[in-house]
Design an enzyme around this catalytic site. Sequence first.
Site, short mmCIF file in Angstrom:
data_model
loop_
_atom_site.label_atom_id
_atom_site.label_comp_id
_atom_site.label_asym_id
_atom_site.label_seq_id
_atom_site.Cartn_x
_atom_site.Cartn_y
_atom_site.Cartn_z
N CYS A 1 8.05 -7.96 2.32
CA CYS A 1 7.47 -7.67 1.14
C CYS A 1 8.44 -7.13 0.14
O CYS A 1 9.32 -7.67 -0.26
CB CYS A 1 6.11 -7.15 1.02
SG CYS A 1 5.04 -7.40 -0.23
N HIS B 1 3.17 -9.23 5.01
CA HIS B 1 3.08 -8.03 5.97
C HIS B 1 2.56 -8.47 7.55
O HIS B 1 1.48 -8.83 7.57
CB HIS B 1 2.33 -6.81 5.59
CG HIS B 1 2.84 -6.38 4.46
ND1 HIS B 1 3.44 -5.33 4.45
CD2 HIS B 1 2.57 -6.82 3.06
CE1 HIS B 1 3.74 -4.88 2.96
NE2 HIS B 1 3.13 -5.71 2.36
N GLU C 1 3.25 -6.85 10.07
CA GLU C 1 2.87 -5.77 10.60
C GLU C 1 1.66 -5.09 10.65
O GLU C 1 1.06 -4.47 11.41
CB GLU C 1 4.10 -4.46 10.34
CG GLU C 1 3.76 -3.85 9.04
CD GLU C 1 4.12 -4.66 7.83
OE1 GLU C 1 4.53 -5.95 8.05
OE2 GLU C 1 3.97 -3.87 6.70
#
Length: 207
Positions: A82, A173, A175
């Site tokens: 990002c 994202h 994660e």
Amino acid sequence: MARRPRIGVLALQGGVTEHLDLLTGLGADAVRVRTPADLAGLDGIVLPGGESSTIDRLLRMFELAAPLRTLIGGGLPTLATCAGLIILADFLEDPAPGQQTLGLLDITVRRNAFGAQVVSEEATLDTPDGPVRAAFIRAPIVTRVGPGVEVLARHHGQVVGVRTGTVTAVAFHPELTADTTLHQWLLDPRAAGRRQDRAVARRVTDP
Ligand code: GLN
């Protein structure tokens, strides 16, 4: 036993903890990077999401921009998510006032391309590494991909992931959905191998 790979997570602003946790879970020695000294001995680095214009300002304030440019440009395996993608791009269509980038990826990026701050979305994306579960939050898109840059993923027809030999940069994202696919790529010895190949190539071709 092989030494655990030491992976830095740029920790000036943004979503740092999830990356540290994922990397630790994969067996890496995951460390926060806040000063140039923290860059010593890294086998890879994550540039996390956040606010790219803030991270840009802090990178220069903490004198990390120049050493990071040298390391990543020299082949340090890098995963950028990002805002991290924005920070690596050569060109921004809509930079914040005074915003600079590291200029390490031959791409053009449009920030906040999927809508307002509150707009977020999850999707499963096809990538050469397999499906990746992605969370989009005020995500950028890649509007131009230069030669030598591979498209890794698309979403709603837009390029949202790119890769060069040692850099994987995505607009989303992974994660936040705890998808480890791209972190595994970062830890893959072949990513380090590619870096060594480049170092050797430089030595051979240097005058
Ligand atoms: N839109 C943000 C920026 O310009 C990036 C958003 C994110 O990292 N989730 O930096």
